[in-house]
Design an enzyme around this catalytic site. Structure first.
Site, PDB file in Angstrom:
ATOM      1  N   SER A   1     -13.606  -8.239  -4.843  1.00  0.00           N
ATOM      2  CA  SER A   1     -13.653  -7.136  -3.880  1.00  0.00           C
ATOM      3  C   SER A   1     -15.120  -6.752  -3.746  1.00  0.00           C
ATOM      4  O   SER A   1     -15.938  -7.117  -4.598  1.00  0.00           O
ATOM      5  CB  SER A   1     -12.849  -5.960  -4.452  1.00  0.00           C
TER       6      SER A   1
ATOM      7  N   TYR B   1     -10.334  -0.026 -10.991  1.00  0.00           N
ATOM      8  CA  TYR B   1     -10.241  -1.183 -10.087  1.00  0.00           C
ATOM      9  C   TYR B   1     -11.603  -1.878  -9.965  1.00  0.00           C
ATOM     10  O   TYR B   1     -11.702  -3.103 -10.087  1.00  0.00           O
ATOM     11  CB  TYR B   1      -9.737  -0.711  -8.715  1.00  0.00           C
TER      12      TYR B   1
HETATM   13  P1  NAP Z   1      -0.921  -5.812  -1.602  1.00  0.00           P
HETATM   14  O1  NAP Z   1      -0.521  -5.838  -0.196  1.00  0.00           O
HETATM   15  O2  NAP Z   1      -0.726  -4.574  -2.425  1.00  0.00           O
HETATM   16  O3  NAP Z   1      -0.241  -7.041  -2.347  1.00  0.00           O
HETATM   17  C1  NAP Z   1      -0.433  -7.219  -3.721  1.00  0.00           C
HETATM   18  C2  NAP Z   1       0.537  -8.255  -4.220  1.00  0.00           C
HETATM   19  O4  NAP Z   1       0.346  -8.355  -5.632  1.00  0.00           O
HETATM   20  C3  NAP Z   1       1.985  -7.877  -3.985  1.00  0.00           C
HETATM   21  O5  NAP Z   1       2.686  -9.041  -3.630  1.00  0.00           O
HETATM   22  C4  NAP Z   1       2.424  -7.368  -5.347  1.00  0.00           C
HETATM   23  O6  NAP Z   1       3.796  -7.589  -5.610  1.00  0.00           O
HETATM   24  C5  NAP Z   1       1.587  -8.216  -6.280  1.00  0.00           C
HETATM   25  N1  NAP Z   1       1.461  -7.537  -7.560  1.00  0.00           N
HETATM   26  C6  NAP Z   1       0.933  -6.323  -7.813  1.00  0.00           C
HETATM   27  N2  NAP Z   1       1.079  -6.013  -9.101  1.00  0.00           N
HETATM   28  C7  NAP Z   1       1.705  -7.068  -9.676  1.00  0.00           C
HETATM   29  C8  NAP Z   1       2.174  -7.340 -10.985  1.00  0.00           C
HETATM   30  N3  NAP Z   1       2.055  -6.446 -11.961  1.00  0.00           N
HETATM   31  N4  NAP Z   1       2.791  -8.513 -11.228  1.00  0.00           N
HETATM   32  C9  NAP Z   1       2.971  -9.419 -10.240  1.00  0.00           C
HETATM   33  N5  NAP Z   1       2.578  -9.210  -8.970  1.00  0.00           N
HETATM   34  C10 NAP Z   1       1.955  -8.043  -8.697  1.00  0.00           C
HETATM   35  O7  NAP Z   1      -2.472  -6.137  -1.772  1.00  0.00           O
HETATM   36  P2  NAP Z   1      -3.466  -7.025  -0.881  1.00  0.00           P
HETATM   37  O8  NAP Z   1      -4.286  -6.089  -0.092  1.00  0.00           O
HETATM   38  O9  NAP Z   1      -2.754  -8.142  -0.246  1.00  0.00           O
HETATM   39  O10 NAP Z   1      -4.428  -7.556  -2.050  1.00  0.00           O
HETATM   40  C11 NAP Z   1      -4.486  -8.903  -2.453  1.00  0.00           C
HETATM   41  C12 NAP Z   1      -5.748  -9.105  -3.254  1.00  0.00           C
HETATM   42  O11 NAP Z   1      -6.892  -8.854  -2.431  1.00  0.00           O
HETATM   43  C13 NAP Z   1      -5.887  -8.157  -4.447  1.00  0.00           C
HETATM   44  O12 NAP Z   1      -6.464  -8.849  -5.521  1.00  0.00           O
HETATM   45  C14 NAP Z   1      -6.851  -7.090  -3.951  1.00  0.00           C
HETATM   46  O13 NAP Z   1      -7.560  -6.496  -5.007  1.00  0.00           O
HETATM   47  C15 NAP Z   1      -7.745  -7.913  -3.058  1.00  0.00           C
HETATM   48  N6  NAP Z   1      -8.467  -7.147  -2.041  1.00  0.00           N
HETATM   49  C16 NAP Z   1      -7.799  -6.611  -0.978  1.00  0.00           C
HETATM   50  C17 NAP Z   1      -8.524  -5.907   0.000  1.00  0.00           C
HETATM   51  C18 NAP Z   1      -7.835  -5.297   1.197  1.00  0.00           C
HETATM   52  O14 NAP Z   1      -8.515  -4.635   2.001  1.00  0.00           O
HETATM   53  N7  NAP Z   1      -6.541  -5.480   1.395  1.00  0.00           N
HETATM   54  C19 NAP Z   1      -9.908  -5.761  -0.120  1.00  0.00           C
HETATM   55  C20 NAP Z   1     -10.553  -6.324  -1.219  1.00  0.00           C
HETATM   56  C21 NAP Z   1      -9.820  -7.023  -2.175  1.00  0.00           C
HETATM   57  P3  NAP Z   1       4.895  -6.473  -5.246  1.00  0.00           P
HETATM   58  O15 NAP Z   1       4.796  -6.303  -3.758  1.00  0.00           O
HETATM   59  O16 NAP Z   1       6.134  -7.074  -5.712  1.00  0.00           O
HETATM   60  O17 NAP Z   1       4.483  -5.243  -5.986  1.00  0.00           O
END
Ligand code: NAP
Length: 245
Positions: A153, A166
Site C-alpha cells: 500500500s 495497517y
Molecule cells: P476487500 O475488498 O476488503 O477484500 C479483502 C479480501 O480479503 C476479502 O476477500 C476478505 O474476505 C479477505 N480477508 C480479509 N481478512 C481475511 C482473513 N482473516 N482470512 C482470509 N481472508 C481474509 O479489500 P481490497 O481493497 O480488495 O484489498 C485487497 C488488498 O489490496 C489488501 O491487501 C489491501 O491492503 C490492498 N490495498 C487496497 C487498496 C484499496 O484502495 N482498495 C489500496 C491499497 C492496498 P471476506 O470478504 O470473506 O472477509
C-alpha cells in the site's frame, strides 16, 4: 495506470492461488486469471463469497477452480503446510500466488491503538503472510517460472497519521517480499509486491466512507499489473514494489 497490454491466454496451463479471492481486488484478479487460462485456487474467509466466485468462473465455461476456506487470523502453520502439499499433489505444481487478503483494523490516533486490534492486524497481514509464503515456496519451486506476489500500500513505504497497525503491517510486507526476493534471486522464483493505489472496494469504503467512489479506480482498471506479474513477461522482475496506478 501501469501500462501493459494483456495477451489472450497468457496464463494458460498456470495454477494460481489468490488469497482474499471472495471480494474486491482478489475476486477481480481470480476471475481475470481464469479468463486468461489459469486454474485458480480461491482462498478466503467467507465460504459463500468464494462459492459465488467459483460459480461465476464455472458459468463462464472456464477451468474449474478449487476453494480453500481459511481464516488467516486463526490458521496455523500446519494448515498452510497441508494446503501447500494438497496443491502439490492435486495440481502437481503452483505457478503463482497472489497474497492479497488483508485487514485494515481501525484508523485511530497512535496513543489509542488497541492492543488486540494491533495484534489481529499483525496476525493477518504479517504473520499469516510469512507462514503462507514459507509453506508455499517449496511448491512454487516445483515449476521453472514461479511468481510470488505480495500486496502492499502507499502507507507501506511512507507512514501516515492514524493508519498505525495497517501502515506498520504493510512496511513489514515489503520487508518480507524483499528478504524472499533476495534469498531466491538466483532461482526460478521471483517475488514482488503490488501497491494497488486507491481502488473502489469495501476496504477503501471503510477507510474513506464519504469520498466519491466514481472517482476511484475500479478493480478491473488495475488488472494489467496483476496479470503482468503472473505472466512470463515479468520473468526478469524480482524484489520490486510496483504501483498499479
Ligand atoms: P476487500 O475488498 O476488503 O477484500 C479483502 C479480501 O480479503 C476479502 O476477500 C476478505 O474476505 C479477505 N480477508 C480479509 N481478512 C481475511 C482473513 N482473516 N482470512 C482470509 N481472508 C481474509 O479489500 P481490497 O481493497 O480488495 O484489498 C485487497 C488488498 O489490496 C489488501 O491487501 C489491501 O491492503 C490492498 N490495498 C487496497 C487498496 C484499496 O484502495 N482498495 C489500496 C491499497 C492496498 P471476506 O470478504 O470473506 O472477509
Amino acid at each position: 495506470m501501469f501500462e501493459y497490454s494483456i495477451k489472450e491466454n497468457c496464463l494458460t496451463n498456470k495454477t494460481i492461488l489468490v488469497t482474499g479471492a471472495g471480494a474486491g481486488i482478489g475476486k477481480e484478479a481470480a476471475i481475470t486469471y481464469a479468463k486468461l487460462g489459469a486454474t485458480v485456487i480461491l482462498l478466503g474467509k467467507t465460504v459463500k463469497k468464494l462459492e459465488a466466485v467459483y460459480d461465476e468462473i464455472i458459468a463462464l465455461g472456464l477451468a474449474e477452480p478449487a476453494i480453500v476456506p481459511l481464516d488467516l487470523k486463526g490458521a496455523t502453520k500446519q494448515n498452510y503446510i497441508d494446503m501447500s502439499s494438497t496443491i502439490a499433489s492435486q495440481f502437481g505444481k503452483l505457478d503463482g500466488a497472489l497474497l492479497n487478503a488483508s485487514t485494515l483494523g481501525e484508523l485511530t490516533p497512535f496513543t489509542q491503538i488497541h492492543e488486540q486490534v494491533f495484534s489481529d492486524v499483525m496476525q493477518v497481514n504479517v504473520n499469516a503472510q510469512y507462514l503462507l509464503a514459507q509453506a508455499l515456496i517449496p511448491t512454487l519451486l516445483l515449476t521453472e517460472k514461479a511468481s510470488l506476489v505480495f500486496t502492499s500500500s502507499s502507507v507501506g513505504s511512507q507512514g501516515r497519521a492514524y493508519w498505525g497497525p495497517y501502515s506498520i503491517s504493510k512496511f513489514a510486507t515489503e520487508g518480507l517480499m524483499q528478504v524472499i526476493a533476495d534469498e531466491y534471486e538466483n532461482s526460478s522464483l521471483r517475488t514482488n509486491a503490488i501497491n494497488p493505489g486507491a481502488t473502489n472496494t469495501n476496504m477503501r469504503a471503510s477507510a474513506f466512507p464519504a469520498e466519491d467512489k466514481e472517482k476511484l479506480a475500479t478493480t478491473a482498471d488495475i488488472m494489467p499489473l496483476y496479470v503482468y506479474l503472473m505472466s512470463d513477461d515479468s520473468l526478469a522482475v524480482n524484489g520490486q514494489t510496483i504501483k498499479a496506478q
